[in-house]
Design a protein around this motif. Structure first.
Motif, PDB file in Angstrom:
ATOM      1  N   LEU A 160      -9.334  -2.331 -13.630  1.00  0.00           N
ATOM      2  CA  LEU A 160      -9.101  -0.936 -13.245  1.00  0.00           C
ATOM      3  C   LEU A 160      -7.685  -0.539 -13.617  1.00  0.00           C
ATOM      4  O   LEU A 160      -6.788  -1.375 -13.621  1.00  0.00           O
TER       5      LEU A 160
ATOM      6  N   LEU B 257       0.020   1.048 -13.024  1.00  0.00           N
ATOM      7  CA  LEU B 257       1.250   0.256 -12.934  1.00  0.00           C
ATOM      8  C   LEU B 257       1.967   0.099 -14.258  1.00  0.00           C
ATOM      9  O   LEU B 257       3.160  -0.193 -14.274  1.00  0.00           O
TER      10      LEU B 257
ATOM     11  N   PHE C 213       0.393   7.640   4.880  1.00  0.00           N
ATOM     12  CA  PHE C 213       0.576   6.638   5.939  1.00  0.00           C
ATOM     13  C   PHE C 213       1.794   7.007   6.796  1.00  0.00           C
ATOM     14  O   PHE C 213       2.837   7.388   6.265  1.00  0.00           O
TER      15      PHE C 213
HETATM   16  C1  HEC Z   1      -8.655   1.927  -7.176  1.00  0.00           C
HETATM   17  C2  HEC Z   1      -8.708   0.515  -6.914  1.00  0.00           C
HETATM   18  C3  HEC Z   1      -7.731  -0.049  -5.894  1.00  0.00           C
HETATM   19  C4  HEC Z   1      -7.475   0.420  -4.629  1.00  0.00           C
HETATM   20  C5  HEC Z   1      -8.068   1.638  -3.916  1.00  0.00           C
HETATM   21  C6  HEC Z   1      -6.509  -0.487  -4.063  1.00  0.00           C
HETATM   22  N1  HEC Z   1      -6.187  -1.458  -4.956  1.00  0.00           N
HETATM   23 FE1  HEC Z   1      -4.834  -2.951  -4.670  1.00  0.00          FE
HETATM   24  N2  HEC Z   1      -5.063  -3.536  -6.619  1.00  0.00           N
HETATM   25  C7  HEC Z   1      -5.929  -2.967  -7.529  1.00  0.00           C
HETATM   26  C8  HEC Z   1      -5.644  -3.470  -8.857  1.00  0.00           C
HETATM   27  C9  HEC Z   1      -6.378  -3.095 -10.133  1.00  0.00           C
HETATM   28  C10 HEC Z   1      -4.548  -4.342  -8.707  1.00  0.00           C
HETATM   29  C11 HEC Z   1      -3.804  -5.063  -9.844  1.00  0.00           C
HETATM   30  C12 HEC Z   1      -3.016  -3.992 -10.567  1.00  0.00           C
HETATM   31  C13 HEC Z   1      -1.979  -4.468 -11.537  1.00  0.00           C
HETATM   32  O1  HEC Z   1      -1.270  -5.438 -11.271  1.00  0.00           O
HETATM   33  O2  HEC Z   1      -1.855  -3.793 -12.587  1.00  0.00           O
HETATM   34  C14 HEC Z   1      -4.216  -4.374  -7.287  1.00  0.00           C
HETATM   35  C15 HEC Z   1      -3.233  -5.174  -6.722  1.00  0.00           C
HETATM   36  C16 HEC Z   1      -2.928  -5.239  -5.361  1.00  0.00           C
HETATM   37  C17 HEC Z   1      -1.963  -6.127  -4.762  1.00  0.00           C
HETATM   38  C18 HEC Z   1      -1.092  -7.133  -5.513  1.00  0.00           C
HETATM   39  C19 HEC Z   1      -1.646  -8.522  -5.496  1.00  0.00           C
HETATM   40  C20 HEC Z   1      -0.886  -9.482  -6.375  1.00  0.00           C
HETATM   41  O3  HEC Z   1      -1.305 -10.657  -6.473  1.00  0.00           O
HETATM   42  O4  HEC Z   1       0.116  -9.117  -7.002  1.00  0.00           O
HETATM   43  C21 HEC Z   1      -1.957  -5.873  -3.409  1.00  0.00           C
HETATM   44  C22 HEC Z   1      -1.135  -6.590  -2.353  1.00  0.00           C
HETATM   45  C23 HEC Z   1      -2.904  -4.805  -3.175  1.00  0.00           C
HETATM   46  N3  HEC Z   1      -3.482  -4.438  -4.375  1.00  0.00           N
HETATM   47  C24 HEC Z   1      -3.165  -4.238  -1.932  1.00  0.00           C
HETATM   48  C25 HEC Z   1      -3.881  -3.036  -1.777  1.00  0.00           C
HETATM   49  C26 HEC Z   1      -3.864  -2.230  -0.572  1.00  0.00           C
HETATM   50  C27 HEC Z   1      -3.102  -2.556   0.702  1.00  0.00           C
HETATM   51  C28 HEC Z   1      -4.641  -1.130  -0.814  1.00  0.00           C
HETATM   52  C29 HEC Z   1      -4.911   0.063   0.080  1.00  0.00           C
HETATM   53  C30 HEC Z   1      -3.729   0.786   0.558  1.00  0.00           C
HETATM   54  C31 HEC Z   1      -5.141  -1.251  -2.171  1.00  0.00           C
HETATM   55  N4  HEC Z   1      -4.647  -2.409  -2.727  1.00  0.00           N
HETATM   56  C32 HEC Z   1      -5.982  -0.340  -2.788  1.00  0.00           C
HETATM   57  C33 HEC Z   1      -6.891  -2.017  -7.243  1.00  0.00           C
HETATM   58  C34 HEC Z   1      -6.919  -1.235  -6.094  1.00  0.00           C
END
Ligand code: HEC
Ligand code: HEC
Length: 445
Positions: A344, A348, A430
């Motif tokens: 997705l 970032l 939030f």
């Molecule tokens: C639309 C999809 C989506 C939603 C909604 C979402 N995430 Fe994510 N999350 C991702 C994706 C994709 C990544 C990796 C992105 C990257 O590193 O480019 C990620 C990465 C993360 C990470 C980092 C993990 C690591 O190992 O570095 C955390 C912590 C996290 N999300 C927490 C949350 C929290 C808390 C919420 C709600 C507030 C949330 N996410 C909502 C898709 C989502």
């Protein structure tokens, strides 16, 4: 701590407490001990690198800036040998900002490895794919190296633990092979890592399966929180042992229905801390905060907009806005990763988030002539699809406290920064208390 057993092998007992930012985490192996004799710890390549050079057990099985600073200091920036080969992370081919970096003095090495030292990222060098739907028309690389032949993509090593939850091997899923099990993909990955990072020969079949079995048998999680106390008390089910009991298969609890049972998607993905909802224990305040954070993660409504692979995906009905939760994407029960192969784009690697230490790549769509500037093209560089540019997998969310910084490029220095990113990106609104509760929960995973 390391015990030599009667078979002469070095074993690390399960559940050794390791300090991190908010408490203690631990790793357990299904084998009953962490086998330090496994190929994972052996020098199988040509540059001193081992798996453990980049997947460090005391750093959540990845690299962290404090751990890298200590190893840099102890080895003079990778020049002096050390017993476990940790200093070998400092190799120019993919440890330095550029493979051509000058590493002739200690000060030069500090500069050469600045991204690794500050963000804990390794340089992944990938070429533009043949038949891409786009061209790379400009490269702005502060380290004067990247080109279409090899883009420099700076990425956090994914933890080699809790892999039982893995659906998509690598941030961009490039080790995913249709028809193969994740275990088979991890075997290939172990061999590829030896060739690419350690400049060695491919592993034998026996070595591949030994490494893959070793990493798949590991589980890691926070066990103790300085505010909330022991995470497996008072009815809570934190800690690594519970991970073994947690069912997982590709497509479990998928948004379009569970792949096996057909049950509809359940947004309540985490239930480890249900019992703390009304904890009146000694640490009750902090425990209730963790439970409130868990509830926010499961149920706080998020208007998902502009996410490529959700808002532009026919399967979702290409909605302008999809009302969801954190768990729409982090849907694996008590694992938190995305249970299907569907990278997705949450923005970032967008130009707007580029910092001067990262390269910026300009891509142009061959048909529409549209322009996109990104620090890392993610999935799009693997399959050449314009729509897949900037997509990354939704990673596993256990053992987070051990392994800041977060996201593929280490964009978020801590979990508060992760929460702030989402708050801004999706206009969640939030309150300060909600942010603190959500961070308390994430720290307890
Ligand atoms: C639309 C999809 C989506 C939603 C909604 C979402 N995430 Fe994510 N999350 C991702 C994706 C994709 C990544 C990796 C992105 C990257 O590193 O480019 C990620 C990465 C993360 C990470 C980092 C993990 C690591 O190992 O570095 C955390 C912590 C996290 N999300 C927490 C949350 C929290 C808390 C919420 C709600 C507030 C949330 N996410 C909502 C898709 C989502
Ligand atoms: C030079 C550092 C380095 C070395 C050495 C290294 N890795 Fe990695 N590893 C990484 C990075 C960086 C990633 C993420 C790359 C990406 O996704 O593009 C990664 C990803 C992985 C993943 C993917 C996990 C997931 O969630 O999909 C596995 C498995 C893995 N490594 C296993 C190994 C094994 C086994 C070895 C030894 C044979 C090894 N690695 C050696 C840096 C390293």
């Amino acid at each position: 701590m390391v015990r030599r057993y009667r078979d002469g092998k070095n074993h690390l007992p399960n559940d050794i407490p390791i300090a991190d930012v908010t408490g203690v985490f631990a790793t357990v192996s299904a084998q009953g001990f962490v086998d330090l004799g496994n190929e994972f710890f052996q020098d199988l390549g040509a540059n001193g690198r081992r798996c453990v050079s980049c997947h460090v057990p005391t750093a959540g099985w990845t690299l962290t800036p404090p751990e890298l600073a200590a190893v840099f200091h102890a080895t003079d920036g990778g020049v002096r040998a050390d017993p476990f080969g940790l200093g070998a992370v400092f190799r120019t081919l993919d440890g330095a900002n550029s493979p051509n970096a000058d590493v002739s003095t200690l000060e030069k090495r500090r500069q050469a490895y600045s991204l690794l030292l500050h963000r804990g990222v390794i340089r992944i060098g990938l070429a533009m794919p043949a038949n891409a739907e786009f061209d790379l028309i400009a490269v702005d690389d502060p380290y004067s190296f990247a080109s279409a032949a090899q883009l420099s993509l700076y990425r956090r090593p994914l933890p080699t633990t809790n892999l039982k939850f893995d659906s998509t091997v690598m941030w961009d899923g490039r080790e995913v092979v249709a028809g193969e099990t994740v275990l088979q993909q991890l075997e290939t990955q172990a061999s590829d890592a030896t060739v690419i990072h350690a400049q060695g020969k491919p592993l034998t079949d026996a070595q591949r399966s030994s490494v893959a079995a070793f990493i798949v048998g590991l589980a890691s999680a926070q066990t103790f929180d300085r505010a909330a106390g022991h995470l497996h008390e008072d009815g809570a089910r934190g800690g690594p042992e519970e991970i073994f009991a947690q069912p997982f298969y590709i497509g479990i609890n998928d948004n379009f229905g569970d792949s096996k049972t057909g049950a509809p998607f359940n947004p309540v993905v985490f239930n480890l801390y249900d019992a703390w909802t009304c904890s009146c224990d000694r640490d009750g305040d902090a425990r209730r905060a963790v439970a409130r954070g868990q509830a926010l993660f499961n149920t706080k409504s998020i208007a998902i907009v502009g996410v490529s692979s959700i808002n532009d995906e026919p399967a979702f009905g290409t909605p302008d806005t999809l009302m969801g939760t954190c768990t729409t994407c982090h849907d694996t029960p008590n694992g938190g990763n995305h249970s299907v192969v569907l990278p997705l784009n949450i923005g970032l690697s967008d130009e707007s988030r580029r910092t001067p230490d990262l390269p910026l790549y300009t891509f142009q769509n061959r048909t529409t002539k549209a322009i996109l500037k990104l620090t890392d093209p993610g999935r799009g560089l693997i399959d050449g699809k314009w729509a897949h540019l900037g997509r990354f997998k939704g990673p596993m969310l256990r053992d987070l406290a051990a392994r800041a910084p977060y996201f593929h490029n280490g964009f978020a220095a801590d979990l508060a920064a992760v929460v702030n990113f989402y708050d801004e990106r999706f206009n969640i609104g939030f309150s300060a208390c909600e942010k603190a509760d959500l961070a308390a929960f994430l720290h307890a995973l």
